[in-house]
Motif scaffolding. Structure first.
Motif, PDB file in Angstrom:
ATOM      1  N   GLN A  35      -8.477  -6.100  24.824  1.00  0.00           N
ATOM      2  CA  GLN A  35      -9.435  -5.368  24.006  1.00  0.00           C
ATOM      3  C   GLN A  35      -8.704  -4.166  23.408  1.00  0.00           C
ATOM      4  OE1 GLN A  35     -12.699  -6.532  23.552  1.00  0.00           O
ATOM      5  NE2 GLN A  35     -11.822  -8.273  24.671  1.00  0.00           N
ATOM      6  N   GLY A  36      -8.896  -3.932  22.159  1.00  0.00           N
ATOM      7  CA  GLY A  36      -8.219  -2.804  21.524  1.00  0.00           C
ATOM      8  C   GLY A  36      -8.453  -2.826  20.036  1.00  0.00           C
ATOM      9  N   PRO A  37      -7.891  -1.860  19.334  1.00  0.00           N
ATOM     10  CA  PRO A  37      -8.090  -1.807  17.885  1.00  0.00           C
ATOM     11  C   PRO A  37      -7.366  -2.962  17.190  1.00  0.00           C
ATOM     12  CG  PRO A  37      -6.442  -0.205  18.552  1.00  0.00           C
ATOM     13  CD  PRO A  37      -7.014  -0.778  19.820  1.00  0.00           C
ATOM     14  N   PRO A  38      -7.732  -3.266  15.965  1.00  0.00           N
ATOM     15  CA  PRO A  38      -7.048  -4.354  15.236  1.00  0.00           C
ATOM     16  C   PRO A  38      -5.563  -4.055  15.088  1.00  0.00           C
ATOM     17  CG  PRO A  38      -9.045  -3.651  14.085  1.00  0.00           C
ATOM     18  CD  PRO A  38      -8.799  -2.644  15.169  1.00  0.00           C
ATOM     19  N   HIS A  39      -4.749  -5.098  15.227  1.00  0.00           N
ATOM     20  CA  HIS A  39      -3.310  -4.904  15.049  1.00  0.00           C
ATOM     21  C   HIS A  39      -2.989  -4.617  13.582  1.00  0.00           C
ATOM     22  CE1 HIS A  39      -2.844  -8.779  13.044  1.00  0.00           C
ATOM     23  NE2 HIS A  39      -3.560  -9.338  14.000  1.00  0.00           N
ATOM     24  N   LEU A  40      -1.748  -4.205  13.342  1.00  0.00           N
ATOM     25  CA  LEU A  40      -1.316  -3.841  11.995  1.00  0.00           C
ATOM     26  C   LEU A  40      -0.246  -4.783  11.464  1.00  0.00           C
ATOM     27  CD1 LEU A  40      -1.159   0.060  12.353  1.00  0.00           C
ATOM     28  CD2 LEU A  40      -3.060  -1.362  11.572  1.00  0.00           C
ATOM     29  N   ALA A  41      -0.210  -6.010  11.963  1.00  0.00           N
ATOM     30  CA  ALA A  41       0.824  -6.953  11.529  1.00  0.00           C
ATOM     31  C   ALA A  41       0.753  -7.235  10.036  1.00  0.00           C
ATOM     32  CB  ALA A  41       0.714  -8.256  12.322  1.00  0.00           C
ATOM     33  N   PHE A  42      -0.437  -7.130   9.451  1.00  0.00           N
ATOM     34  CA  PHE A  42      -0.590  -7.363   8.013  1.00  0.00           C
ATOM     35  C   PHE A  42      -0.664  -6.065   7.223  1.00  0.00           C
ATOM     36  CE2 PHE A  42      -2.604 -11.259   9.847  1.00  0.00           C
ATOM     37  CZ  PHE A  42      -1.630 -12.145   9.419  1.00  0.00           C
ATOM     38  N   GLY A  43      -0.289  -4.956   7.867  1.00  0.00           N
ATOM     39  CA  GLY A  43      -0.321  -3.683   7.190  1.00  0.00           C
ATOM     40  C   GLY A  43      -1.688  -3.018   7.269  1.00  0.00           C
ATOM     41  N   HIS A  44      -1.845  -1.964   6.484  1.00  0.00           N
ATOM     42  CA  HIS A  44      -3.096  -1.192   6.487  1.00  0.00           C
ATOM     43  C   HIS A  44      -3.212  -0.458   5.171  1.00  0.00           C
ATOM     44  CE1 HIS A  44      -6.500   0.971   8.107  1.00  0.00           C
ATOM     45  NE2 HIS A  44      -5.961   2.120   7.742  1.00  0.00           N
ATOM     46  N   GLY A  45      -4.429  -0.133   4.794  1.00  0.00           N
ATOM     47  CA  GLY A  45      -4.655   0.615   3.567  1.00  0.00           C
ATOM     48  C   GLY A  45      -4.578  -0.274   2.339  1.00  0.00           C
ATOM     49  N   PRO A  46      -4.508   0.337   1.159  1.00  0.00           N
ATOM     50  CA  PRO A  46      -4.527  -0.451  -0.074  1.00  0.00           C
ATOM     51  C   PRO A  46      -3.423  -1.495  -0.164  1.00  0.00           C
ATOM     52  CG  PRO A  46      -4.814   1.883  -0.553  1.00  0.00           C
ATOM     53  CD  PRO A  46      -4.470   1.779   0.901  1.00  0.00           C
ATOM     54  N   HIS A  47      -2.291  -1.235   0.489  1.00  0.00           N
ATOM     55  CA  HIS A  47      -1.151  -2.138   0.361  1.00  0.00           C
ATOM     56  C   HIS A  47      -1.041  -3.142   1.507  1.00  0.00           C
ATOM     57  CE1 HIS A  47       0.729  -0.410  -3.217  1.00  0.00           C
ATOM     58  NE2 HIS A  47       0.254   0.747  -2.788  1.00  0.00           N
ATOM     59  N   HIS A  48      -2.154  -3.408   2.190  1.00  0.00           N
ATOM     60  CA  HIS A  48      -2.101  -4.426   3.237  1.00  0.00           C
ATOM     61  C   HIS A  48      -1.828  -5.787   2.609  1.00  0.00           C
ATOM     62  CE1 HIS A  48      -6.270  -4.870   1.830  1.00  0.00           C
ATOM     63  NE2 HIS A  48      -6.197  -6.106   2.278  1.00  0.00           N
ATOM     64  N   CYS A  49      -1.394  -6.740   3.400  1.00  0.00           N
ATOM     65  CA  CYS A  49      -1.051  -8.088   2.942  1.00  0.00           C
ATOM     66  C   CYS A  49      -2.192  -8.678   2.115  1.00  0.00           C
ATOM     67  CB  CYS A  49      -0.751  -8.976   4.146  1.00  0.00           C
ATOM     68  SG  CYS A  49      -0.504 -10.729   3.748  1.00  0.00           S
ATOM     69  N   VAL A  50      -1.838  -9.342   1.021  1.00  0.00           N
ATOM     70  CA  VAL A  50      -2.860  -9.886   0.132  1.00  0.00           C
ATOM     71  C   VAL A  50      -3.534 -11.127   0.711  1.00  0.00           C
ATOM     72  CG1 VAL A  50      -1.331 -11.410  -1.187  1.00  0.00           C
ATOM     73  CG2 VAL A  50      -3.346 -10.430  -2.285  1.00  0.00           C
ATOM     74  N   ALA A  51      -2.894 -11.793   1.678  1.00  0.00           N
ATOM     75  CA  ALA A  51      -3.436 -13.073   2.153  1.00  0.00           C
ATOM     76  C   ALA A  51      -3.407 -13.211   3.670  1.00  0.00           C
ATOM     77  CB  ALA A  51      -2.675 -14.229   1.515  1.00  0.00           C
ATOM     78  N   PRO A  52      -3.963 -12.253   4.424  1.00  0.00           N
ATOM     79  CA  PRO A  52      -3.954 -12.393   5.889  1.00  0.00           C
ATOM     80  C   PRO A  52      -4.765 -13.588   6.380  1.00  0.00           C
ATOM     81  CG  PRO A  52      -5.362 -10.566   5.235  1.00  0.00           C
ATOM     82  CD  PRO A  52      -4.624 -10.996   4.007  1.00  0.00           C
ATOM     83  N   LEU A  53      -5.850 -13.927   5.690  1.00  0.00           N
ATOM     84  CA  LEU A  53      -6.655 -15.071   6.127  1.00  0.00           C
ATOM     85  C   LEU A  53      -5.880 -16.374   5.983  1.00  0.00           C
ATOM     86  CD1 LEU A  53     -10.211 -14.235   4.707  1.00  0.00           C
ATOM     87  CD2 LEU A  53      -9.349 -13.908   7.026  1.00  0.00           C
ATOM     88  N   LEU A  54      -5.038 -16.464   4.969  1.00  0.00           N
ATOM     89  CA  LEU A  54      -4.216 -17.660   4.799  1.00  0.00           C
ATOM     90  C   LEU A  54      -3.202 -17.771   5.928  1.00  0.00           C
ATOM     91  CD1 LEU A  54      -3.225 -20.099   3.177  1.00  0.00           C
ATOM     92  CD2 LEU A  54      -1.779 -18.528   1.864  1.00  0.00           C
TER      93      LEU A  54
END
Length: 401
Positions: free
Chosen positions: A336-355
């Motif tokens: 249990q914990g906060p969401p990881h940042l593997a796909f980045g954060h903020g406006p420049h987060h990864c465009v396709a994390p769901l993919l």
């Protein structure tokens, strides 16, 4: 901070999935540390490692990603994306460019793509099984799978998809000399030329693919052609390279962790949770990506960052911040914990994390269900790892069953 020259940070090749000792020490010392980088305009800059500070810097508009042409310290000899890439644009133009492709990677877009991706994966695993053990899981499954998926999303003809693989391996590397820089420059130009020609064809004969969407956005004036080309190249190269290495790393962990593999074999419904924990745990990046520049003085993590200072963040380090993730070096899919940042954060987060998530979940589920006896065919220490890459991964995974 002591009144001494800050340490030099260089991304180094590590054994298997070992955590970068420099980042580990930086995490221990302070939320933000001063470091020196040897490329670009060599010199000092800031490196943020702690979870809350990384989130703050990556979402605060006072830290700009408009860095093309600025004399900044860099961890690499060249900027990886094309100059007009969305990576180097601040809002509102950043939002304008990303909005063109956002619908392709939302939940409904992934639901439409999932059956096609599953069919590709089933065929690849079927071919591997038919050829018999031993097999190379990377060469036969985890590499071709994301290549076919991103190729289909963008509408890249099958005959051209192997070129994406070559270009990605060339561009997404730590250049060791100027010859590497020139090879990367040429690879980016070749990829750019491919998508310019593909977009020209799609303007004449639209297809149900993302390049047609991008071409139409250029024709309507929503984005410029150079913005379209930079976005298409970025998605194509990262869409294969990052997923290939993410999923290969995950399979290496499963093949060397009997308890985790047994858990997933007994309950494949736990795969999504495993994917999320492995995205947090695997130190998938070498180095710290592209910098931001402070547009005014900002107090962060107990230090004053001055206007014009270059600031790097480490998502890998933030994912191991023990204030958010107790015993961060332990894999715990019930964590249990906060969401990881593997796909980045903020406006420049990864465009396709769901993919990326969908591909990882499909692949892990298929392998644990269809090949319950799957195991490494060599000692873990004999697995060969890529050198001088920006996104870590094994060269191959010899397996048997």
């Amino acid at each position: 901070m002591r009144d001494t020259a800050p340490p030099v940070y260089e991304a180094i090749d590590l054994a298997a999935l070992d955590f970068d000792p420099f980042l580990r020490e930086a995490l221990r010392k302070a939320p933000v540390v001063r470091v020196r980088l040897l490329h670009g305009t060599p010199g000092e800059c800031w490196l943020a490692t702690r979870y809350d500070v990384v989130r703050f810097i990556t979402s605060d508009p006072r830290f700009s990603r408009d860095i093309v042409g600025r004399p900044l310290p860099s961890m690499n000899r060249y900027l990886v994306p094309l100059d007009r890439a969305v990576s180097f644009v601040d809002p509102p133009d950043h939002s304008r460019v990303r909005s063109v492709v956002s619908s392709a990677f939302n939940r409904s877009g992934m639901a439409a793509l999932r059956p096609r991706a599953q069919a590709v994966l089933d065929d690849l695993i079927g071919r591997m099984v038919a050829s018999g053990p031993p097999a190379d899981l990377v060469r036969q499954v985890t590499s071709p799978f994301p290549l076919h998926v991103i190729g289909a999303v963008l509408g890249v003809p099958e005959a051209d998809r192997p070129r994406l693989r070559v270009w990605a391996d060339t561009v997404l590397t730590r250049a060791t000399d100027e010859a590497d820089v020139e090879r990367a420059r040429q690879a980016k130009e070749d990829a750019r030329a491919l998508f310019r020609e593909l977009a020209r064809e799609r303007r004449a004969r639209p297809q149900p693919d993302l390049t047609s969407t991008l071409a139409a956005a250029v024709a309507s004036g929503r984005i410029e052609e150079e913005e379209m080309l930079a976005l298409a190249v970025l998605m194509a190269l990262n869409g294969w390279h990052a997923v290939r290495n993410h999923t290969s790393n995950m399979m290496y962990v499963l093949l060397t962790d009997d308890s985790l593999m047994s858990r997933l074999r007994s309950d494949a419904r736990a795969v999504p949770a495993a994917v999320e924990e492995l995205l947090r745990w695997v130190p998938h990046k070498h180095g710290v990506g592209q910098p931001r520049v402070a547009t005014e003085d900002v107090e962060v993590g107990g230090v004053r960052i001055r206007r014009g200072d270059a600031v790097y963040v480490s998502y890998v380090a933030a994912n191991w911040d023990e204030s958010c993730y107790p015993e961060p070096d332990r894999i715990d899919i019930d964590r249990q914990g906060p969401p990881h940042l593997a796909f980045g954060h903020g406006p420049h987060h990864c465009v396709a994390p769901l993919l990326a998530r969908m591909e990882a979940e499909l692949l892990l589920t298929a392998l644990v269900e269809r090949l319950p006896e799957l195991r490494l065919a060599v000692d873990p220490g004999e697995v060969v790892w890529q050198k001088d890459v920006l996104i870590r991964g094994p060269v191959g995974l010899p397996v048997t069953w």
